[in-house]
Write an enzyme that holds these catalytic residues in place. Sequence first.
Site, PDB file in Angstrom:
ATOM      1  N   GLY A  10       0.806  -1.228   0.000  1.00 30.36           N
ATOM      2  CA  GLY A  10       0.000   0.000   0.000  1.00 30.36           C
ATOM      3  C   GLY A  10       0.833   1.270   0.000  1.00 30.36           C
ATOM      4  O   GLY A  10       0.352   2.335   0.386  1.00 30.36           O
ATOM      5  N   ALA A  11       2.079   1.175  -0.472  1.00 31.66           N
ATOM      6  CA  ALA A  11       2.989   2.327  -0.360  1.00 31.66           C
ATOM      7  C   ALA A  11       2.983   3.230  -1.597  1.00 31.66           C
ATOM      8  O   ALA A  11       3.834   4.094  -1.739  1.00 31.66           O
ATOM      9  CB  ALA A  11       4.406   1.848  -0.061  1.00 31.66           C
ATOM     10  N   SER A 142      -5.918   0.588  13.338  1.00 27.58           N
ATOM     11  CA  SER A 142      -6.446   1.950  13.450  1.00 27.58           C
ATOM     12  C   SER A 142      -7.038   2.151  14.834  1.00 27.58           C
ATOM     13  O   SER A 142      -7.563   1.195  15.430  1.00 27.58           O
ATOM     14  CB  SER A 142      -7.535   2.181  12.403  1.00 27.58           C
ATOM     15  OG  SER A 142      -8.204   3.399  12.665  1.00 27.58           O
ATOM     16  N   TYR A 155     -15.079  -1.461   8.490  1.00 26.00           N
ATOM     17  CA  TYR A 155     -13.688  -1.024   8.621  1.00 26.00           C
ATOM     18  C   TYR A 155     -13.188  -1.220  10.061  1.00 26.00           C
ATOM     19  O   TYR A 155     -12.118  -1.808  10.292  1.00 26.00           O
ATOM     20  CB  TYR A 155     -13.574   0.441   8.200  1.00 26.00           C
ATOM     21  CG  TYR A 155     -12.182   1.010   8.330  1.00 26.00           C
ATOM     22  CD1 TYR A 155     -11.213   0.750   7.359  1.00 26.00           C
ATOM     23  CD2 TYR A 155     -11.824   1.794   9.432  1.00 26.00           C
ATOM     24  CE1 TYR A 155      -9.930   1.264   7.486  1.00 26.00           C
ATOM     25  CE2 TYR A 155     -10.542   2.311   9.560  1.00 26.00           C
ATOM     26  CZ  TYR A 155      -9.596   2.047   8.588  1.00 26.00           C
ATOM     27  OH  TYR A 155      -8.327   2.553   8.706  1.00 26.00           O
TER      28      TYR A 155
END
Length: 249
Positions: A10-11, A142, A155
């Site tokens: 995901g970079a 998160s 999520y």
Amino acid sequence: MERSAAIVTGAARGIGRAIALRLARDGFRILIADLNLAQARLVCDEIITAGGEAVAVRTDVADEATCASCVEHALENYGRIDVLVNDAAIFADLVRRPLWEIEVAEWDRVFGVNVRGMWLMMKAVFPAMRDQGSGSIIYVSSNTFLSGVPGFAHYDASKGAVVGLTRSAARELGEMNIRVNCIMPGLTRTEVERTVDEPDRYDQLLRSQSIKRVSVPDDLVGTVAFLASSDSSFMTGQALTIDGGNTFH
Ligand SMILES: NC(=O)c1ccc[n+]([C@@H]2O[C@H](COP(=O)([O-])OP(=O)(O)OC[C@H]3O[C@@H](n4cnc5c(N)ncnc54)[C@H](O)[C@@H]3O)[C@@H](O)[C@H]2O)c1
């Protein structure tokens, strides 16, 4: 001595990009694994221009075969994998909606990438780390798992699952000297325009944070660099919250 190597999923943008740039500055050779190859190559160019080493491989973390070829690429290019940062997730493009309006397909898509995808990448790098006798795996969870955000049931649940995965993997891989930790960032403003960025959301956030400023990706990368380094060599199974003192656990 051979330089260490890190895969950062995901970079191609956002937080993952900032992590890749930081680990490259710290001397890691980087492989960027992202769905968006064109964007990932631009990040590689930034790293190379700054004197680092980087390659990009188009990877869908939800697809076991592309995870395997990503790891093969890393081993062909660098001969080792010291660090995996599991950052890729469905986040910025996710529409918030009440839990009774979330379609099953949408729920499955979020879990397919945010949970199954992170497990698949760990599973793919595991043999290399086991054979080396060392490794550090860093998940990006998160703080929404701690606080619960309305409209984000899929999520938030996926980010909680990541904490569970971190802990069980730490128990299983510790004796092979593979450490597994996760970070739990708060809402972080990146270069990407997102629906979660309504102005009153930030007002609300600043009221509940101890440190009264909006988080940016560079607020997170130092903790990732620490978890990637031998400075954290006796830490595993931990979830570190980086949210300006919003949630405590
Ligand atoms: N930005 C925030 O406010 C915030 C806060 C807490 C946690 N996080 C977490 O941090 C991570 C990065 O967040 P961000 O804001 O940079 O997200 P983002 O949505 O801007 O970027 C995600 C990246 O992952 C890639 N990606 C998506 N699905 C993929 C797949 N199946 N395979 C490979 N790559 C894929 C995208 O192409 C993109 O480059 C995510 O795990 C997110 O859940 C973000």
